[in-house]
Design an enzyme around this catalytic site. Structure first.
Site, PDB file in Angstrom:
ATOM      1  N   SER A  20       0.850  -1.198   0.000  1.00  0.00           N
ATOM      2  CA  SER A  20       0.000   0.000   0.000  1.00  0.00           C
ATOM      3  C   SER A  20       0.883   1.246   0.000  1.00  0.00           C
ATOM      4  O   SER A  20       2.052   1.186  -0.395  1.00  0.00           O
ATOM      5  CB  SER A  20      -0.944  -0.016   1.209  1.00  0.00           C
ATOM      6  OG  SER A  20      -1.957   0.946   1.049  1.00  0.00           O
ATOM      7  N   ASN A  21       0.350   2.384   0.405  1.00  0.00           N
ATOM      8  CA  ASN A  21       1.098   3.653   0.423  1.00  0.00           C
ATOM      9  C   ASN A  21       0.504   4.548   1.509  1.00  0.00           C
ATOM     10  O   ASN A  21      -0.530   4.202   2.090  1.00  0.00           O
ATOM     11  CB  ASN A  21       1.033   4.296  -0.975  1.00  0.00           C
ATOM     12  CG  ASN A  21      -0.392   4.627  -1.358  1.00  0.00           C
ATOM     13  OD1 ASN A  21      -1.019   5.497  -0.765  1.00  0.00           O
ATOM     14  ND2 ASN A  21      -0.945   3.897  -2.323  1.00  0.00           N
ATOM     15  N   PRO A  22       1.121   5.693   1.797  1.00  0.00           N
ATOM     16  CA  PRO A  22       0.693   6.485   2.973  1.00  0.00           C
ATOM     17  C   PRO A  22      -0.528   7.390   2.774  1.00  0.00           C
ATOM     18  O   PRO A  22      -0.801   8.238   3.625  1.00  0.00           O
ATOM     19  CB  PRO A  22       1.919   7.353   3.276  1.00  0.00           C
ATOM     20  CG  PRO A  22       2.977   6.972   2.315  1.00  0.00           C
ATOM     21  CD  PRO A  22       2.341   6.233   1.189  1.00  0.00           C
ATOM     22  N   ALA A  63      -4.403   7.333  -4.387  1.00  0.00           N
ATOM     23  CA  ALA A  63      -3.055   6.811  -4.646  1.00  0.00           C
ATOM     24  C   ALA A  63      -3.228   5.307  -4.881  1.00  0.00           C
ATOM     25  O   ALA A  63      -3.259   4.512  -3.932  1.00  0.00           O
ATOM     26  CB  ALA A  63      -2.145   7.106  -3.470  1.00  0.00           C
TER      27      ALA A  63
END
Ligand code: PMT
Length: 208
Positions: A25-27, A93
């Protein structure tokens, strides 16, 4: 008021599971996308917010559709577009890659060899047609050049470029500094704004 639009907003990250307890995943926190949904609803538009896993309250007057993976997000957005959406604003995102295989059981350390085979996820913004499209570009270098390229490649009417390495910008912040690049090549550099103020500005752009 300007014409009432049906607006679809994507927000937050996607999660691409390796096994039941691990994911890529990502922030992204969803703050930017939720601000856009809030601003669009406050301006009188009908808003569907397609959200990845985030810990935010749904803005007033917004219909929320929760998703997990990029493929779930694409399916949800395609449904909204088929149902007659006018504009898609893609702040999410989205993970560009997912594990080639998702194990049904938790992988034991001994079953892993330190490599993870990946396959490309669909590009939601590029795939979806038949709707006006606004994208975001999260960059760490060559911000304007990359934004112009993405605007063309994804056939966007507007792209909102942000340098996610800049202080007060990008992931998790309450503020953002963006450069708007319109399809006709016009470039508008905005100052550091709250995400809600930037969202209001983007909503005004789609009302033109
Ligand atoms: O959620 P926050 O914590 O508030 O953070 C905000 C943000 C940094 C996530 C936001 O401001 C932002 O920049 N969003 C875009 C993130 C991104 O994935 O950018 P990109 O340059 O990789 O993608 C370009 C565009 O294509 C984006 O509109 C993205 O939603 C879309 N995309 C990307 C990949 C993919 N597989 N499908 C897509 O639709």
């Amino acid at each position: 008021m300007a014409q009432k639009l049906k607006v679809v907003v994507t927000a937050g990250p996607t999660r691409e599971f390796v096994d039941p307890v691990r994911f890529l995943s990502n922030p992204s926190t969803g703050k930017m996308g939720f601000a856009v949904a809030r601003a669009a609803a406050a301006a009188g538009h009908a808003v569907a917010l397609v959200a990845g896993p985030v810990a935010l309250k749904t803005p007033k007057g917004v219909r929320r559709v929760d998703v997990v993976s990029a493929r779930d997000m694409l399916a949800a957005v395609a449904r909204e577009v088929a149902a007659g959406a006018d504009v898609l604003i893609a702040t999410a995102a989205v993970a560009d890659w997912r594990p080639k295989r998702r194990a049904r059981q938790k992988l034991k350390k001994g079953e892993m060899d330190g490599t993870l085979a990946l396959v490309r996820n669909p590009d939601i913004l590029k795939t979806v047609r038949g709707v006006r499209k606004v994208g975001f570009a999260a960059e760490t270098r060559n911000v304007l050049k990359e934004a112009v390229r993405k605007c063309r490649e994804k056939d966007l009417e507007l792209i909102v470029a942000n340098d996610v390495t800049e202080k007060g910008c990008g992931f998790g912040t309450d503020t953002n500094r963006a450069t708007l690049v319109r399809r006709d090549g016009t470039v508008v550099r905005l100052p550091l704004l709250t995400k809600l103020a930037l969202a209001r500005r983007i909503v005004r752009e789609i009302e033109i």
